[in-house]
Design a protein around this motif. Sequence first.
Motif, mmCIF file in Angstrom:
data_model
loop_
_atom_site.group_PDB
_atom_site.id
_atom_site.type_symbol
_atom_site.label_atom_id
_atom_site.label_comp_id
_atom_site.label_asym_id
_atom_site.label_seq_id
_atom_site.Cartn_x
_atom_site.Cartn_y
_atom_site.Cartn_z
ATOM 1 N N LEU A 1 0.738 -1.069 -0.034
ATOM 2 C CA LEU A 1 0.055 0.040 0.114
ATOM 3 C C LEU A 1 0.954 1.263 0.022
ATOM 4 O O LEU A 1 1.580 1.696 1.068
ATOM 5 C CB LEU A 1 -0.934 -0.023 1.384
ATOM 6 N N GLY A 2 1.091 1.742 -1.155
ATOM 7 C CA GLY A 2 2.130 2.924 -1.269
ATOM 8 C C GLY A 2 3.555 2.180 -1.246
ATOM 9 O O GLY A 2 3.954 1.406 -1.812
ATOM 10 N N ASP A 3 4.228 2.834 -0.355
ATOM 11 C CA ASP A 3 5.430 2.027 0.189
ATOM 12 C C ASP A 3 5.604 0.989 1.326
ATOM 13 O O ASP A 3 6.640 0.814 1.663
ATOM 14 C CB ASP A 3 6.545 3.303 0.187
ATOM 15 N N LYS A 4 4.453 0.931 1.830
ATOM 16 C CA LYS A 4 4.287 0.304 2.952
ATOM 17 C C LYS A 4 3.992 -1.295 2.704
ATOM 18 O O LYS A 4 3.261 -1.755 1.864
ATOM 19 C CB LYS A 4 3.169 0.852 3.828
ATOM 20 N N GLN B 1 -6.032 -4.078 -4.707
ATOM 21 C CA GLN B 1 -5.824 -2.468 -4.740
ATOM 22 C C GLN B 1 -6.824 -1.447 -5.000
ATOM 23 O O GLN B 1 -6.688 -0.664 -5.843
ATOM 24 C CB GLN B 1 -4.748 -2.573 -5.888
ATOM 25 N N SER C 1 -6.417 3.493 -1.684
ATOM 26 C CA SER C 1 -5.782 4.434 -2.406
ATOM 27 C C SER C 1 -5.665 5.626 -1.174
ATOM 28 O O SER C 1 -6.682 5.732 -0.551
ATOM 29 C CB SER C 1 -6.143 5.291 -3.624
ATOM 30 N N ALA C 2 -4.695 6.591 -1.255
ATOM 31 C CA ALA C 2 -4.618 7.590 -0.304
ATOM 32 C C ALA C 2 -5.519 8.796 -0.506
ATOM 33 O O ALA C 2 -5.859 8.808 -1.641
ATOM 34 C CB ALA C 2 -3.095 8.090 -0.415
ATOM 35 N N ARG D 1 -2.261 12.840 -1.467
ATOM 36 C CA ARG D 1 -1.114 12.482 -1.890
ATOM 37 C C ARG D 1 0.179 12.628 -0.859
ATOM 38 O O ARG D 1 1.076 11.590 -0.822
ATOM 39 C CB ARG D 1 -0.538 13.168 -3.107
ATOM 40 N N ASN D 2 0.310 13.564 -0.144
ATOM 41 C CA ASN D 2 1.451 13.584 0.750
ATOM 42 C C ASN D 2 1.002 13.103 2.376
ATOM 43 O O ASN D 2 2.114 12.848 3.063
ATOM 44 C CB ASN D 2 1.690 15.059 0.971
ATOM 45 N N GLU E 1 -0.345 10.335 5.189
ATOM 46 C CA GLU E 1 -0.669 8.979 4.968
ATOM 47 C C GLU E 1 -1.466 8.348 6.145
ATOM 48 O O GLU E 1 -1.198 7.291 6.770
ATOM 49 C CB GLU E 1 1.013 8.232 5.208
ATOM 50 N N TYR F 1 -7.433 7.197 3.996
ATOM 51 C CA TYR F 1 -7.306 6.397 2.874
ATOM 52 C C TYR F 1 -8.866 6.258 2.434
ATOM 53 O O TYR F 1 -9.914 6.397 3.147
ATOM 54 C CB TYR F 1 -6.745 4.944 3.188
#
Length: 145
Positions: free
Chosen positions: A19-22, A62, A65-66, A69-70, A72, A75
């Motif tokens: 999920l993103g970078d996680k 998937q 989504s967030a 954008r910035n 976290e 969601y």
Amino acid sequence: MRDKVMERWSTYEPFYVMLGDKKIADIVITNHAKTRFDDRISHADTNTESIAEWMWDCLKQQRISAYYRNEEDVYLIDDDIVFVAEFVPSDQDMDLAGNPLMKMIVVTYLGRMSETMELRDLKTYYSWLRHSRRMTLVKNSRKRR
């Protein structure tokens, strides 16, 4: 849900979903999130396991989504359901490189954007809430004097 077979023979890695970078390995639903889910999303009494299973399916497909954008912590599911989540490193699960995988703790469900128009712009909505609460406190303090 825990193990995923890798390309090489007899090599296993704990199962996770990006999920993103996680790298998410587990989902935890708080009691507050469960009551908010029942009130604002399903409108019925749902058990925690079914909510977590549904969230896991949304992650795998998937569909999450967030919101911004910035940031976290907020969601969206299917661009409609808004929820707040925190991420903590898992004390049990690690990837092959030894990095800890993450637990997604669902703090609360804010509702559906299709039903609650205020959720379309959260920053404006929360600034309005803070202002209205502050003004209510100011009015109440005037009455006491």
